[in-house]
Design an enzyme around this catalytic site. Structure first.
Site, PDB file in Angstrom:
ATOM      1  N   ALA A 189       0.830  -1.222   0.000  1.00  0.00           N
ATOM      2  CA  ALA A 189       0.000   0.000   0.000  1.00  0.00           C
ATOM      3  C   ALA A 189       0.855   1.258   0.000  1.00  0.00           C
ATOM      4  O   ALA A 189       0.411   2.301  -0.483  1.00  0.00           O
ATOM      5  CB  ALA A 189      -0.945  -0.013   1.195  1.00  0.00           C
ATOM      6  N   ASP A 190       2.079   1.162   0.517  1.00  0.00           N
ATOM      7  CA  ASP A 190       2.922   2.367   0.484  1.00  0.00           C
ATOM      8  C   ASP A 190       3.266   2.742  -0.965  1.00  0.00           C
ATOM      9  O   ASP A 190       3.224   3.915  -1.344  1.00  0.00           O
ATOM     10  CB  ASP A 190       4.171   2.263   1.391  1.00  0.00           C
ATOM     11  N   ALA A 191       3.523   1.733  -1.788  1.00  0.00           N
ATOM     12  CA  ALA A 191       3.813   2.005  -3.203  1.00  0.00           C
ATOM     13  C   ALA A 191       2.634   2.728  -3.860  1.00  0.00           C
ATOM     14  O   ALA A 191       2.829   3.650  -4.667  1.00  0.00           O
ATOM     15  CB  ALA A 191       4.111   0.702  -3.941  1.00  0.00           C
ATOM     16  N   ALA A 193       0.408   4.582  -2.301  1.00  0.00           N
ATOM     17  CA  ALA A 193       0.354   5.942  -1.748  1.00  0.00           C
ATOM     18  C   ALA A 193       1.409   6.834  -2.423  1.00  0.00           C
ATOM     19  O   ALA A 193       1.140   7.991  -2.741  1.00  0.00           O
ATOM     20  CB  ALA A 193       0.581   5.910  -0.237  1.00  0.00           C
ATOM     21  N   TRP A 194       2.590   6.258  -2.669  1.00  0.00           N
ATOM     22  CA  TRP A 194       3.645   7.057  -3.319  1.00  0.00           C
ATOM     23  C   TRP A 194       3.234   7.439  -4.735  1.00  0.00           C
ATOM     24  O   TRP A 194       3.531   8.531  -5.206  1.00  0.00           O
ATOM     25  CB  TRP A 194       4.979   6.307  -3.366  1.00  0.00           C
TER      26      TRP A 194
END
Ligand code: UDP
Ligand code: MG
Length: 427
Positions: A189-191, A193-194
């Site tokens: 999920a961080d990818a 968000a980025w």
């Protein structure tokens, strides 16, 4: 209002969560607030977290999420969204319960953002440490920075990032929320968000190592690797707790320790998966002594009574007689797997269609068998063949020695279902 908000997401990591919190307390820069987002962890973890709450800068939130709802969103993204809306800092910074900041993390990053008002996002180098089951270090490396990034997705871990609140507000204007917590993003999920942030801002590198991230056999990404969205019936699963379950008709049936041996299940066949995906399968009736009375014998079991030579395969709660030794061989059923049951228990089970050696148009395949034809692999369920990605075969601990070979004309008798694959590969 504090300058920096740190968002710490926590779920059942009692060994490391205290270190994560202390790494914030020990920062050289002290103008911060820490939002501890507890995803309804067990008592042991929650107790440790609560021992830090007398510090006025530390705020605590418990999601009270029910286990059965855990799989429905990417939990850490949901918690981060909740936290951002509760936060007051000018800058936002992320931390997980198995990571720690090095002492200068907040000072270096906030100072850089202070002195570069046009820059909204910074990231730094990260030490990654791989630990084994006993928390002994087995491997260490440094994740380097990679210049100014237009596409930070999958290159930067969220524990290495600080960005302005403004950057996330711009994302929210477009997407209506900050992080995308769709469950299909559990793995990264961080990818995602980025990628949203990168539509508006670049990621700027700081040439310092400012956090340490630990990977253990219990890290989500380790446990999630090659686990398909739908785990086929017959697979034995386990989450963080010692409880072991059989996936039976897409429910999870807890196997008691005594029954595990009695029914000849094998420890080596247990697959460890992330808790949210254990709880995805609703709880079914337990596999304990009561099955001998209530007749809820688990499916895909080979059984036999002491007073008859007949061997049966349990399928759909019925007993299918295996007609001869060739049929046993055809499906790689092993005599050593046969469970002896009381004749009365067996008699009470309704009869299903017998299981012969030949595979013909009217054949009802045994559920949960691994087939192969022309280099492709299939798992049978409800007389349908589900192609399966080879990495998932190993991960689910199907044995290649027990693979049933099919000719093309045999394969053609059966419907085929969707490919059993790893979610991450579909993206
Ligand atoms: N997490 C959570 N709820 C869950 C499972 C995990 O909030 O049901 C959080 C966990 O506390 C951590 C983050 O998700 O902060 C990532 O999990 P983990 O560190 O196990 O995975 P990794 O990405 O490091 O493999
Ligand atoms: Mg982690």
């Amino acid at each position: 209002m504090p300058k920096v908000t740190i968002i710490l997401t926590c779920y059942n990591k009692p060994e490391t969560v205290g270190k994560a919190i202390e790494s914030v307390i020990n920062q050289t820069f002290q103008d911060w607030e820490l939002l501890i987002m507890n995803d309804n962890s067990n008592l042991k973890t929650t107790k440790i977290i609560k021992s830090y709450l007398n510090d006025q800068r530390i705020h605590y939130y418990n999601s009270e999420i029910k286990d059965g709802d855990r799989y429905k969103t990417t939990r850490y993204a949901t918690l981060i969204n909740e936290a951002i809306s509760l936060s007051t800092g000018k800058y936002l910074s992320y931390l997980t319960d198995d990571s720690e900041y090095l002492p200068e993390r907040l000072e270096v990053m906030s100072e850089y953002l202070d002195t570069h008002p046009d820059i909204h996002i910074v990231y730094s180098k990260q030490i990654t440490r791989k630990l084994n089951e006993n928390h002994t270090l087995i491997f260490q490396s440094t994740r380097q920075t990679k210049g100014v990034l237009r596409k930070a997705a999958n290159l930067v871990d969220h524990c290495s990032v600080m960005h302005t609140r403004k950057a996330m507000e711009v994302v929210k204007e477009k997407y209506n929320n900050y992080w995308d917590d769709d469950p299909k993003h559990w793995h990264n999920a961080d990818a995602v968000a980025w990628a949203r942030l990168n539509e508006f801002y670049l990621f700027h590198p700081l040439e310092k190592t400012l956090d340490i991230s630990y990977k253990t056999p219990y890290s989500f990404q380790t446990l999630n690797l090659y686990i398909p969205e739908k785990i086929p019936d017959g697979v034995i699963i386990k989450g963080l707790s010692p409880d072991v379950y059989l996936v039976d008709k897409q429910k999870r049936r807890k196997i008691t320790e005594g029954m595990f041996d009695k029914l000849k299940y094998k420890k080596g066949k247990i697959i460890k998966i992330p808790d949210p995906f254990v709880f995805k399968y609703p709880l079914g009736s337990p596999i304990d002594d009561t099955i001998l009375k209530n007749g809820k014998i688990p499916n895909q079991l080979l059984i036999k009574s002491s007073n008859s030579p007949n061997i049966y395969y349990i399928q759909n709660g019925k007993k299918r007689m295996i007609v001869n030794a060739q049929a046993m061989k055809r499906y790689h059923f092993k005599h050593s797997d046969i469970v002896l049951l009381d004749p009365v228990v067996i008699q009470r089970l309704p009869d299903g269609p017998p299981l012969g050696m030949k595979i013909m148009s009217h054949t009802k395949l045994p559920d949960g068998a691994l087939f192969t034809c022309k280099g492709k692999f299939y798992i049978s369920e409800n007389n349908c063949l589900y192609p399966i990605y080879y990495k998932c075969i190993n991960r689910l601990k199907y044995s290649m020695n027990d693979i049933v070979k099919l000719h093309q004309h045999e394969l053609d008798y059966f419907k085929q279902g969707p490919l059993i694959t790893w979610n991450h590969l579909k993206k």
